[in-house]
Design an enzyme around this catalytic site. Structure first.
Site: not given
Length: 649
Positions: A454, A528, A234-236, A457, A230-232
């Site tokens: 801004e 952008d 995330t609780g591994k 956007h 999993g991504p950094p």
């Protein structure tokens, strides 16, 4: 299991010989001392007073040092007159040109020297000292050797992790930390919010270790390994800590980089030592964090003919996990956020039977995570976990913990007794956009262009159906940005073509507003344009959403394209891809300009509001443009959930 205690006397009654690495330093020191003593003392010749007087009158000596308290002098012979003092064998051996003479007294020597200078015109230099310098000569001569030995000891202790018995001979030992049932590990599954599916798979492994008969009676076998992907953030690792807290079995924890060392063969030796300890403690769990440090795919080294130490370590790890030797009762847990670079032999069943995907938390999981991290924080009634979960899309568990801590720091900095909703919003802004830089000097023209950009956007995000709804927009510089806007991204499982086009159009709104209302463009849209280009390229190359290249995907998910040195399409296709990307971006840019021209008056009101107050929220947008016609998916989910909970209550 038989364990040997080194402090116990051997059974035959004879003391056990144990080699210590520090003996090497002792022998080296004695050898240097012997060499110094031989070269120094054997090089000095002792003369009598009468013989010395005869040689001194012939101007044989270059300089003389007289030691008053010892009635002793030390004289250095001229290099050209060594044959008058020393034997030919001594001269051939390169013996030092010094002589030592016992004198009657310093006064008698002084009278002799004055007379020799007057009668024989000798040029010998004479100096007087109180004591003998032999001791200090020894110290000065040995000082470099002592310094080298101390530096060597310091380096060897640092290389082996500090002062362990055996020194360098322990470099092949495993660095795994052992946690057992007696260790005070406070993390349990209750401390891991969200991750329901991942916890279920890991809890089953813990349950198997606690009650194996429940599974073996039906013919089941314990899984040999589980890989957390999993991504950094995330609780591994947190999940692995919970396993250590819940399981009543020994738990070995180490990192993949602990196997890597500068010495050849050390990595494989540490792998063998780790599994030897694990077999002695079986049943047990071994957790290897960041396993990609040692488990990268083999055969991709630039130096093809070299002997890669990391590959040797990986080969030993593969053999230990599933080889001829039985590892019954040893379960391997590993974590990585780069599963695509791991070797296929490491991922196959029999080594890692399960791959547990730990993804970024969704809306409901973020609410649970906020509930865990808000326990130690003093917050008032204005803090709502539902609201905080909606305001933090894409945040990992580590990000949410950082938000809670940052909010507490902000409240304490402002002297508050409780953490409030505004503190959490400021914490989110601080983490996402960076620190406010109100001291940065901007001209009136620059502020007008930033406000126009801004506002473009914000206007398009409010008017387009599939664009992300606006939460907040500001022209106060944050980090490297001169202005910033916060949106509430939709948490979709799949994304359609119209949604991607609306997002591209809204992203181009800033550049389009500059051209339409100011008649010139600036460098403020560089980020952008980068995002738009990547998104349009993905639509054409990966998603097959272009008119001329329909249903084609040029992405290699297996990772076997050898670093992208070759493209999976021809040069003609590359030209078509470039044209399609240009067409998508240009079409959405013209669309953005046409929408802004249609709502010119409201856009200008919004820009003036930004110049006046510097910060506007969704309530201000609703006041200018009216209520947004489309309800966001996250709001729809929360409304459905609240309705179900109210019916159940």
């Amino acid at each position: 299991m038989n364990e040997h205690n080194d402090n116990m006397p051997p059974k035959n009654g004879k003391p056990k010989f144990r080699f210590n690495a520090y003996w090497i330093y002792g022998l080296l020191f004695l050898g240097l001392m012997s060499i110094f003593m031989i070269n120094d003392f054997d090089a000095t010749k002792e003369l009598g007073w009468t013989e010395f007087r005869t040689l001194a009158q012939e101007d044989v000596f270059e300089n003389i040092v007289v030691y008053n308290k010892k009635n002793l002098l030390e004289a250095t012979v001229h290099s050209s007159k060594k044959a008058m003092v020393f034997d030919s064998n001594d001269i051939r051996k390169g013996i030092n040109s010094k002589v030592v003479v016992k004198i009657p007294s310093p006064d008698i020597f002084s009278d002799f020297y004055d007379k020799a200078v007057q009668d024989y015109q000798i040029k010998t230099k004479v100096s007087f000292k109180e004591g003998d310098s032999t001791f200090w000569n020894i110290i000065y001569s040995l000082a470099p050797f002592i310094f080298i030995i101390l530096i060597s000891i310091f380096i060897m202790r640092r290389m082996t992790g500090g002062g362990n018995a055996g020194g360098v001979f322990n470099v092949g030992k495993s660095k795994a930390q052992l946690f057992d049932k007696d260790s005070h590990t406070k993390v349990t599954f209750k401390d891991v919010a969200g991750l329901a599916e991942a916890k279920q798979e890991v809890e089953e492994i813990v349950s198997f270790l606690k009650n194996p008969n429940k599974y073996t009676e039906l013919g089941g076998k314990i899984p040999k390994g589980a890989l957390l992907v999993g991504p950094p953030g995330t609780g591994k690792t947190l999940l692995a800590k919970a396993v250590a807290g819940e399981a009543n079995v020994p738990f070995f924890s180490l990192s993949g980089s602990d196997f890597v060392e500068m010495f050849v063969g050390v990595g494989a030796s540490r792998v063998r030592d780790l599994f030897r300890q694990a077999k002695e403690k079986a049943p047990c769990i071994v957790f290897i964090d960041e396993i990609d440090a040692v488990g990268r795919a083999r055969g991709r080294n630039v130096n093809i003919n070299s002997n890669d130490e990391r590959e040797n370590t990986l080969n030993q790890l593969l053999t230990e996990m599933d080889g001829f030797a039985s590892n019954s009762g040893v379960i391997i847990l590993a974590a990585t956020n780069r599963a695509d670079v791991l070797d296929k032999a490491l991922l196959r069943a029999g080594r890692f039977d399960r791959q547990i995907h730990v993804e970024l938390p969704d809306l409901n999981e973020r609410k649970e995570i906020f509930g865990v991290h808000l326990r130690p924080i003093k917050s008032d009634v204005s803090v709502d976990t539902d609201f905080l979960a909606r305001q933090t899309p894409g945040f990992s568990g580590a990000d949410i913990a950082n938000v809670c801590n940052e909010a507490a720091l902000i409240a304490a900095r402002n002297g508050k007794s409780h953490v409030q909703k505004d503190d959490f919003m400021n914490a989110v802004d601080r983490i996402v956009g960076g620190l406010e830089k109100r001291s940065r000097i901007t001209t009136v023209r620059e502020r007008k262009m930033i406000a126009c950009h801004e506002a473009g956007h914000a206007s398009l995000s409010w008017l387009l159906e599939h664009a992300n709804p606006l939460v907040k927009v500001t022209i106060v510089p944050r980090g490297k940005a001169l202005g910033a806007a916060w949106y509430l991204p939709e948490e979709r499982q799949i994304t359609m073509r119209e949604q991607l086009l609306d997002e591209i159009c809204a992203t181009l709104g800033g550049r389009a507003a500059e051209e339409v209302f100011l008649g010139e463009i600036s460098t403020g849209a560089s980020n952008d344009l980068e995002r738009v280009t990547k998104q349009a390229y993905a639509m054409v190359v990966y998603f097959g959403m272009s008119d001329k290249l329909r249903n084609l995907n040029y992405y290699d998910s297996s990772g076997q394209d050898w670093g992208g040195f070759t493209k999976p399409y021809s040069e003609e296709t590359a030209k078509v891809i470039d044209e399609e990307v240009k067409n998508i971006v240009n079409a959405q840019y013209e669309r953005a300009k046409s929408i802004l021209v249609e709502y010119t008056e409201k856009h200008n009101l919004l820009a003036e509001k930004l110049l006046e107050s510097e910060v506007i929220y969704s309530e201000d947008m609703e006041h200018i443009f009216g209520k947004r016609q489309w309800v966001s998916r996250s709001q729809e989910i929360m409304e459905q959930k609240n309705a179900v909970e109210s019916q159940q209550s």
